[in-house]
Write a protein that holds these residues in place. Structure first.
Motif, PDB file in Angstrom:
ATOM      1  N   LYS A 299      -9.368   4.921  -3.513  1.00  0.00           N
ATOM      2  CA  LYS A 299      -9.302   3.463  -3.430  1.00  0.00           C
ATOM      3  C   LYS A 299      -8.604   3.050  -2.133  1.00  0.00           C
ATOM      4  N   ARG A 300      -9.065   1.964  -1.550  1.00  0.00           N
ATOM      5  CA  ARG A 300      -8.401   1.422  -0.363  1.00  0.00           C
ATOM      6  C   ARG A 300      -7.052   0.853  -0.796  1.00  0.00           C
ATOM      7  N   THR A 301      -6.023   1.131  -0.002  1.00  0.00           N
ATOM      8  CA  THR A 301      -4.679   0.671  -0.362  1.00  0.00           C
ATOM      9  C   THR A 301      -3.996  -0.018   0.809  1.00  0.00           C
ATOM     10  N   GLU A 302      -2.968  -0.790   0.470  1.00  0.00           N
ATOM     11  CA  GLU A 302      -2.079  -1.364   1.482  1.00  0.00           C
ATOM     12  C   GLU A 302      -1.171  -0.256   1.992  1.00  0.00           C
ATOM     13  N   ASN A 303      -0.385  -0.555   3.002  1.00  0.00           N
ATOM     14  CA  ASN A 303       0.532   0.445   3.558  1.00  0.00           C
ATOM     15  C   ASN A 303       1.523   0.953   2.522  1.00  0.00           C
ATOM     16  N   ASN A 304       1.835   0.120   1.548  1.00  0.00           N
ATOM     17  CA  ASN A 304       2.797   0.524   0.518  1.00  0.00           C
ATOM     18  C   ASN A 304       2.130   1.251  -0.649  1.00  0.00           C
ATOM     19  N   GLY A 305       0.813   1.497  -0.523  1.00  0.00           N
ATOM     20  CA  GLY A 305       0.094   2.211  -1.555  1.00  0.00           C
ATOM     21  C   GLY A 305      -0.524   1.346  -2.629  1.00  0.00           C
ATOM     22  N   THR A 306      -0.392   0.035  -2.525  1.00  0.00           N
ATOM     23  CA  THR A 306      -0.967  -0.876  -3.512  1.00  0.00           C
ATOM     24  C   THR A 306      -2.478  -0.976  -3.312  1.00  0.00           C
ATOM     25  N   PRO A 307      -3.281  -0.832  -4.372  1.00  0.00           N
ATOM     26  CA  PRO A 307      -4.740  -0.933  -4.240  1.00  0.00           C
ATOM     27  C   PRO A 307      -5.167  -2.307  -3.739  1.00  0.00           C
ATOM     28  N   VAL A 308      -6.253  -2.316  -2.971  1.00  0.00           N
ATOM     29  CA  VAL A 308      -6.831  -3.556  -2.464  1.00  0.00           C
ATOM     30  C   VAL A 308      -8.022  -3.912  -3.345  1.00  0.00           C
ATOM     31  N   PHE A 309      -8.092  -5.212  -3.762  1.00  0.00           N
ATOM     32  CA  PHE A 309      -9.155  -5.652  -4.657  1.00  0.00           C
ATOM     33  C   PHE A 309     -10.078  -6.638  -3.946  1.00  0.00           C
ATOM     34  N   ASP A 310     -11.349  -6.655  -4.379  1.00  0.00           N
ATOM     35  CA  ASP A 310     -12.277  -7.638  -3.834  1.00  0.00           C
ATOM     36  C   ASP A 310     -12.125  -8.948  -4.598  1.00  0.00           C
ATOM     37  N   ASP A 311     -12.984  -9.931  -4.269  1.00  0.00           N
ATOM     38  CA  ASP A 311     -12.860 -11.261  -4.864  1.00  0.00           C
ATOM     39  C   ASP A 311     -13.071 -11.256  -6.372  1.00  0.00           C
ATOM     40  N   SER A 312     -13.809 -10.241  -6.859  1.00  0.00           N
ATOM     41  CA  SER A 312     -14.063 -10.176  -8.297  1.00  0.00           C
ATOM     42  C   SER A 312     -12.973  -9.403  -9.035  1.00  0.00           C
ATOM     43  N   GLY A 313     -11.987  -8.939  -8.309  1.00  0.00           N
ATOM     44  CA  GLY A 313     -10.906  -8.193  -8.928  1.00  0.00           C
ATOM     45  C   GLY A 313     -11.169  -6.708  -9.057  1.00  0.00           C
ATOM     46  N   LYS A 314     -12.240  -6.229  -8.411  1.00  0.00           N
ATOM     47  CA  LYS A 314     -12.584  -4.817  -8.483  1.00  0.00           C
ATOM     48  C   LYS A 314     -11.931  -4.067  -7.325  1.00  0.00           C
ATOM     49  N   PRO A 315     -11.341  -2.901  -7.582  1.00  0.00           N
ATOM     50  CA  PRO A 315     -10.725  -2.120  -6.482  1.00  0.00           C
ATOM     51  C   PRO A 315     -11.759  -1.766  -5.417  1.00  0.00           C
ATOM     52  N   ILE A 316     -11.382  -1.861  -4.156  1.00  0.00           N
ATOM     53  CA  ILE A 316     -12.270  -1.531  -3.049  1.00  0.00           C
ATOM     54  C   ILE A 316     -12.175  -0.031  -2.764  1.00  0.00           C
ATOM     55  N   ALA A 317     -13.331   0.614  -2.672  1.00  0.00           N
ATOM     56  CA  ALA A 317     -13.359   2.058  -2.421  1.00  0.00           C
ATOM     57  C   ALA A 317     -12.904   2.360  -0.999  1.00  0.00           C
ATOM     58  N   GLY A 318     -12.318   3.503  -0.843  1.00  0.00           N
ATOM     59  CA  GLY A 318     -11.817   3.951   0.464  1.00  0.00           C
ATOM     60  C   GLY A 318     -10.888   5.115   0.221  1.00  0.00           C
ATOM     61  N   GLY A 319      -9.684   5.016   0.759  1.00  0.00           N
ATOM     62  CA  GLY A 319      -8.671   6.008   0.450  1.00  0.00           C
ATOM     63  C   GLY A 319      -8.836   7.342   1.141  1.00  0.00           C
ATOM     64  N   ASN A 320      -8.448   8.398   0.448  1.00  0.00           N
ATOM     65  CA  ASN A 320      -8.295   9.727   1.042  1.00  0.00           C
ATOM     66  C   ASN A 320      -9.628  10.458   1.154  1.00  0.00           C
TER      67      ASN A 320
END
Length: 449
Positions: A299-320
């Motif tokens: 999952k895509r995260t902020e610098n502090n490790g918090t997941p990033v969500f799209d407008d519908s509230g779904k986690p955005i894929a990315g990450g490691n």
């Protein structure tokens, strides 16, 4: 001269057939492939496919070297010979039904000596038997089961036989790559892959035992895993190529089971690499201690490790990237180059994980193997090879293309004329002296990266 063959008479559908056992020598002498019987007389009469090079490269060595060799039954069609089956009454065994002692299909199949056999299913096995006996005459004494069908030398008979050939060959479903990995006891890569999944607690919890795919999806079934059995096998095959300066992992190498000592050596070699990768890769500490699942790392995260969500509230894929098979393939290719060039894989792993972002939304991954807008893997083997070359170049090792050509291809892929390659990584395995990128395929002191 009449030829008598002990046989069992049987029937399936509208085919009557006979099951017998023949010496390999007899099969080698008397059984032919269709091309030898009716060489190119008419395409419609061809009932055999081309014999491939696999016979000499794989099958003949198997017969000559493997003490546990075994072939399944050959299916042969026979024409001519006026076959005649004579049942033999069996009346001495108390387990046979008294009323049916003469109907069990035991008997002798008689030919007048003019018969010709040809392999309907097993032409590769037939050819390998013929060639192996040329090299070791003792094989002629061994036996193989044979299924015999009568072939009619008429247009209708040829069509009927050709149709059966198609059924036995073209429509036969081979075992999948995943099934081969699960059962192969000769392929060293399959053996150590299964053993790693079975014996190493850290690794087995991360490998999905699904046989039909190399992909990991962000769903509930794949969430606990970073790879599949098929992808894990492919990664291990790449990694074994860097063992002691490079193994030649080809079909021949995987055809014969190594000694137990060799298997142990390869197993511990791979286990050491995987454990170091998992321990050194950012984010995996929480996976190994059970606080998080691999799907969290995708999952895509902020610098502090918090997941990033799209407008519908779904986690955005990315990450490691290393939480996906494609990232493991690429790192394995880099380590293969490190090992082949005589450098320490342990030190290379430390250098890679300390100096190159494993965030798939960052260079060198994004835009090459990852589309951040579509949130999906893109590219193929060429793109994998490009990123591997970029990392190998950053480590100061030789690559298989001119550095300027690599840079140009990278810029074209990103559609960014100013894109730079990764800067040099200073580590103990870096060559003491490297030349510029004008002509040499070696990382150099470039003004821009």
């Amino acid at each position: 001269m009449a030829d008598y063959v002990p046989a069992l008479k049987a029937k399936m559908g509208d085919w009557q057939y006979y099951v017998t056992v023949m010496k390999l020598g007899k099969i080698a002498r008397e059984c032919r492939i269709a091309e030898e019987i009716r060489p190119n007389r008419d395409l419609n009469e061809l009932v055999q496919r081309e014999i491939t090079a696999r016979v000499e490269k794989e099958m003949v060595p198997y017969l000559l070297k493997e003490s546990q060799r075994f072939y399944g039954a050959l299916v042969v069609a026979v024409y001519g010979g006026e076959p005649e089956f004579s049942p033999v009454t069996v009346d001495e065994h108390h387990l046979l039904d008294d009323t049916n002692r003469s109907t069990y299909g035991f008997g002798l199949l008689r030919f007048d000596g003019s018969q010709i056999y040809y392999a309907l299913d097993g032409q590769h096995r037939l050819r390998s038997i013929q060639k192996a006996i040329e090299l070791n005459a003792d094989l002629a004494k061994e036996e193989i089961s044979v299924i015999i069908l009568k072939h009619e030398e008429t247009p209708a008979g040829l069509q009927r036989t050709r149709r059966l050939f198609s059924t036995l060959n073209r429509r036969a479903k081979p075992t999948t790559a995943g099934q081969n990995i699960a059962i192969d006891e000769d392929d060293i890569v399959a053996i150590v892959t299964r053993r790693l999944v079975k014996e190493n607690d850290s690794i087995k919890s991360l490998v999905s035992i699904k046989l039909g795919s190399k992909q990991i999806y962000q769903n509930k079934y794949d969430y606990p895993y970073i790879t599949t059995l098929a992808a894990f096998y492919e990664t291990n095959e790449i990694l074994l190529n860097c063992y002691e300066g490079g193994l030649d992992i080809d079909k021949n190498f995987k055809q014969f089971r190594p000694s137990n000592d060799e298997i142990d050596t390869y197993y511990y070699f791979l286990e050491k690499i995987w454990i170091r990768l998992l321990q050194k890769c950012p984010g995996f500490e929480s996976i190994l201690n059970g606080r998080r699942q691999p799907g969290d790392l995708r999952k895509r995260t902020e610098n502090n490790g918090t997941p990033v969500f799209d407008d519908s509230g779904k986690p955005i894929a990315g990450g490691n990237v290393f939480a996906r098979p494609i990232g493991q393939f690429i790192i394995a290719e880099v380590l293969k180059a490190v090992g082949v060039q005589g450098r320490s894989t342990d030190e290379a792993i430390d250098a890679i994980m300390s100096n190159i972002s494993m965030d798939i939304d960052q260079a060198p991954w994004v835009g090459v193997i990852w589309n951040p807008s579509a949130q999906r893997i893109i590219g193929g083997k060429a793109e994998r090879a490009m990123i591997a070359s970029i990392i190998i170049h950053a480590l100061g090792l030789k690559i298989k293309r001119k550095v300027r050509e690599l840079r140009q291809k990278y810029r074209e892929t990103l559609e960014d004329p100013k894109a730079k390659l990764l800067p040099p990584i200073n580590w103990s395995g870096r060559p003491d002296s490297v030349s510029s990128d004008n002509e040499e395929n070696v990382s150099g002191a470039e003004e821009e990266y």
